[in-house]
Design a protein around this motif. Sequence first.
Motif, PDB file in Angstrom:
ATOM      1  N   SER A 103     -37.952  25.765   1.404  1.00  0.00           N
ATOM      2  CA  SER A 103     -37.170  24.576   1.738  1.00  0.00           C
ATOM      3  C   SER A 103     -38.012  23.340   1.482  1.00  0.00           C
ATOM      4  O   SER A 103     -39.132  23.233   2.000  1.00  0.00           O
ATOM      5  N   ALA A 104     -37.468  22.408   0.707  1.00  0.00           N
ATOM      6  CA  ALA A 104     -38.184  21.147   0.466  1.00  0.00           C
ATOM      7  C   ALA A 104     -37.852  20.135   1.559  1.00  0.00           C
ATOM      8  O   ALA A 104     -38.524  19.122   1.701  1.00  0.00           O
ATOM      9  N   GLY A 105     -36.753  20.404   2.293  1.00  0.00           N
ATOM     10  CA  GLY A 105     -36.301  19.440   3.301  1.00  0.00           C
ATOM     11  C   GLY A 105     -35.222  18.507   2.756  1.00  0.00           C
ATOM     12  O   GLY A 105     -34.825  17.555   3.423  1.00  0.00           O
ATOM     13  N   ASN A 112     -24.748  28.767   2.204  1.00  0.00           N
ATOM     14  CA  ASN A 112     -25.086  28.252   0.866  1.00  0.00           C
ATOM     15  C   ASN A 112     -25.962  29.247   0.116  1.00  0.00           C
ATOM     16  O   ASN A 112     -26.664  30.051   0.716  1.00  0.00           O
ATOM     17  N   LEU A 161     -28.641  30.843   4.460  1.00  0.00           N
ATOM     18  CA  LEU A 161     -29.021  30.852   3.047  1.00  0.00           C
ATOM     19  C   LEU A 161     -29.048  32.284   2.539  1.00  0.00           C
ATOM     20  O   LEU A 161     -29.633  33.161   3.176  1.00  0.00           O
ATOM     21  N   ALA A 207     -30.697  23.113   9.939  1.00  0.00           N
ATOM     22  CA  ALA A 207     -30.816  23.328   8.489  1.00  0.00           C
ATOM     23  C   ALA A 207     -32.199  23.851   8.102  1.00  0.00           C
ATOM     24  O   ALA A 207     -32.435  24.149   6.931  1.00  0.00           O
ATOM     25  N   ARG A 213     -31.956  19.110   2.197  1.00  0.00           N
ATOM     26  CA  ARG A 213     -30.702  19.180   2.965  1.00  0.00           C
ATOM     27  C   ARG A 213     -30.813  18.375   4.268  1.00  0.00           C
ATOM     28  O   ARG A 213     -29.930  17.584   4.599  1.00  0.00           O
TER      29      ARG A 213
HETATM   30  O1  PAZ Z   1     -34.417  21.904   2.091  1.00  0.00           O
HETATM   31  P1  PAZ Z   1     -33.679  22.360   0.881  1.00  0.00           P
HETATM   32  O2  PAZ Z   1     -32.578  21.417   0.523  1.00  0.00           O
HETATM   33  O3  PAZ Z   1     -34.609  22.669  -0.248  1.00  0.00           O
HETATM   34  O4  PAZ Z   1     -33.003  23.766   1.265  1.00  0.00           O
HETATM   35  C1  PAZ Z   1     -32.038  23.768   2.284  1.00  0.00           C
HETATM   36  C2  PAZ Z   1     -31.779  25.176   2.826  1.00  0.00           C
HETATM   37  C3  PAZ Z   1     -31.296  26.066   1.715  1.00  0.00           C
HETATM   38  C4  PAZ Z   1     -33.080  25.734   3.404  1.00  0.00           C
HETATM   39  C5  PAZ Z   1     -30.697  25.026   3.940  1.00  0.00           C
HETATM   40  O5  PAZ Z   1     -29.529  24.547   3.392  1.00  0.00           O
HETATM   41  C6  PAZ Z   1     -30.446  26.361   4.652  1.00  0.00           C
HETATM   42  O6  PAZ Z   1     -29.675  27.162   4.210  1.00  0.00           O
HETATM   43  N1  PAZ Z   1     -31.094  26.588   5.774  1.00  0.00           N
HETATM   44  C7  PAZ Z   1     -30.998  27.832   6.538  1.00  0.00           C
HETATM   45  C8  PAZ Z   1     -31.879  28.869   5.919  1.00  0.00           C
HETATM   46  C9  PAZ Z   1     -31.786  30.205   6.617  1.00  0.00           C
HETATM   47  O7  PAZ Z   1     -30.839  30.996   6.354  1.00  0.00           O
HETATM   48  O8  PAZ Z   1     -32.678  30.442   7.442  1.00  0.00           O
END
Ligand code: PAZ
Length: 382
Positions: free
Chosen positions: A68-70, A310, A284, A190, A72
Motif C-alpha cells: 500500500s502506498a497510501g 477492490n 483487497l 483502508a 487510497r
Molecule cells: O494505498 P494504495 O492506494 O496503494 O492501496 C489501497 C489498498 C488496496 C491497500 C486499499 O484499497 C485496501 O484494499 N485496503 C485493505 C487491504 C486488505 O484487504 O487488508
Amino acid sequence: MASSQSVQAEDAYFSSNPPPRLLASHLAQAESFITAHAAAGHRVVLITSGGTTVPLEKQTVRFIDNFSAGTRGATSAEYFLSAGYAVIFLHREFSLQPYSRHYTHAKDCFLDFLDEDEGGAGRGDDATRVVVRKQDQSRILDVLREYKKAKRSNMLLMLPFVTIGDYLHELRGIARLMRPLGPSGLLYLAAAVSDFFVPPERMSEHKIQSTNAVQALQDRAKESGGDGSKSSSGGDEDETFDNFDASRVPRSKRLVVDLDPVPKFLENLVDGWAPEGMIVSYKLETDPAILVHKARTSLDRYQHHLVIGNLLTTRKWEVVFVSPRREDKWLRVARQGGWGEAEGRPLRADELPPEEPAEEIEALIIPAVSELHDVHIASRKA
Ligand code: PAZ
C-alpha cells in the motif's frame, strides 16, 4: 457483544505486544480533536491508510510489509474534508498524505516544479528568488489553499504508525475515544493490515545473523573468559556467492520465518470499541473470482456496515460496495467512449487503458459512503 473468545484474544494480544512509544500523546491529541468537533456538531472520520510492517527483530533491521502506498487513504481524506468531515488520518509513517501526495512519491521530483526568478524591475531588489513554474502555479495554488484551509480550521489530525502492533493499539485507542460521537463517527479502514506477525516471545532482540561468525566470537570469548568484544580473526567468514547453488544451501543457513495469525479485531471494533459508529472496511484481492465472496463473508462475519472490495490491478478504476440487504454495487470511473462489453462485470487487467484514470475513483466512493452514513445516522435516531 463480541464473543468471550475474541475478548480473551484481545486481552492476550494487547498485554503481550507493547504499545507504541507515542500512544499516550496520540490519544491525547485525538481526544481533544474529537471533543472539539463533537461540540461543533461535525462528523468525524477515522481513516486508516498505508501498510503495516511485521518486524522480525525487536531492534528492527528486517521486516515484512504489506502492499500500500497510501494513495487510497490520502485521496479519500481530501474528499472527506471537502464533504465537511473532520479527519483523523492514521497512516503509515512516510506513506502518502493528503494534499502533499500530489507532489511526493511522484514521477517528477518536487524541485522540477520550481524555477529561479532573477529578480525584476519594479520588485526593488536583485535577489534571486525561488518560484513555482508558471505552468504549475494554478494547480499548486488550488492544492495549497485546500491544505491551508484544513489546517487553519483544525479539520485534519495526522497520526503515524509503523508496525502492525502500533496500528492495532492506535486503532483501539482512537475507536474508543470516538464512542461519544455515536452514529456520527465513521471508521474508514483502508490500511493494508498484515494477517500474520511474530509474537514478542519468539522475536530475536538483535539483527538475525546469516553466518555463525558471531557464535564463534562468543565461543572464543567464553573459552578465554573475556567479554567477546575483540574482533575475530579466522573462524567462520561470511559466505561468498561464487558458485552459489541454492539447492545446496544447508537448512541451518536458511531463515525460516514462523508467523502467528493476527487476531481478527473487527468484531471487537464493531461490538466493543465503537459500537454506534459506522464501520467501513476495505478488502483487497488479486483474484476477481473470489473478491465479492470474500467481501460478503467479512460482512457476515463481523456484522459491520460496508465492505469496499477492490482488486490490486484495477483498484484505481473500480470498486464494489458490499453491504447488508443491498445488491452489490460496482463504482467505476468514466472513460471516453464508455466501457463497451466490460460494462456490468469486473474489468480485466488487460482491458485497462495504459494511462492513469482521468478522474479519481475516490470522487465516487466518498459521496456514496457519506450517503450511507446519512442513512446510518437517520436509522440510529429513529
Ligand atoms: O494505498 P494504495 O492506494 O496503494 O492501496 C489501497 C489498498 C488496496 C491497500 C486499499 O484499497 C485496501 O484494499 N485496503 C485493505 C487491504 C486488505 O484487504 O487488508
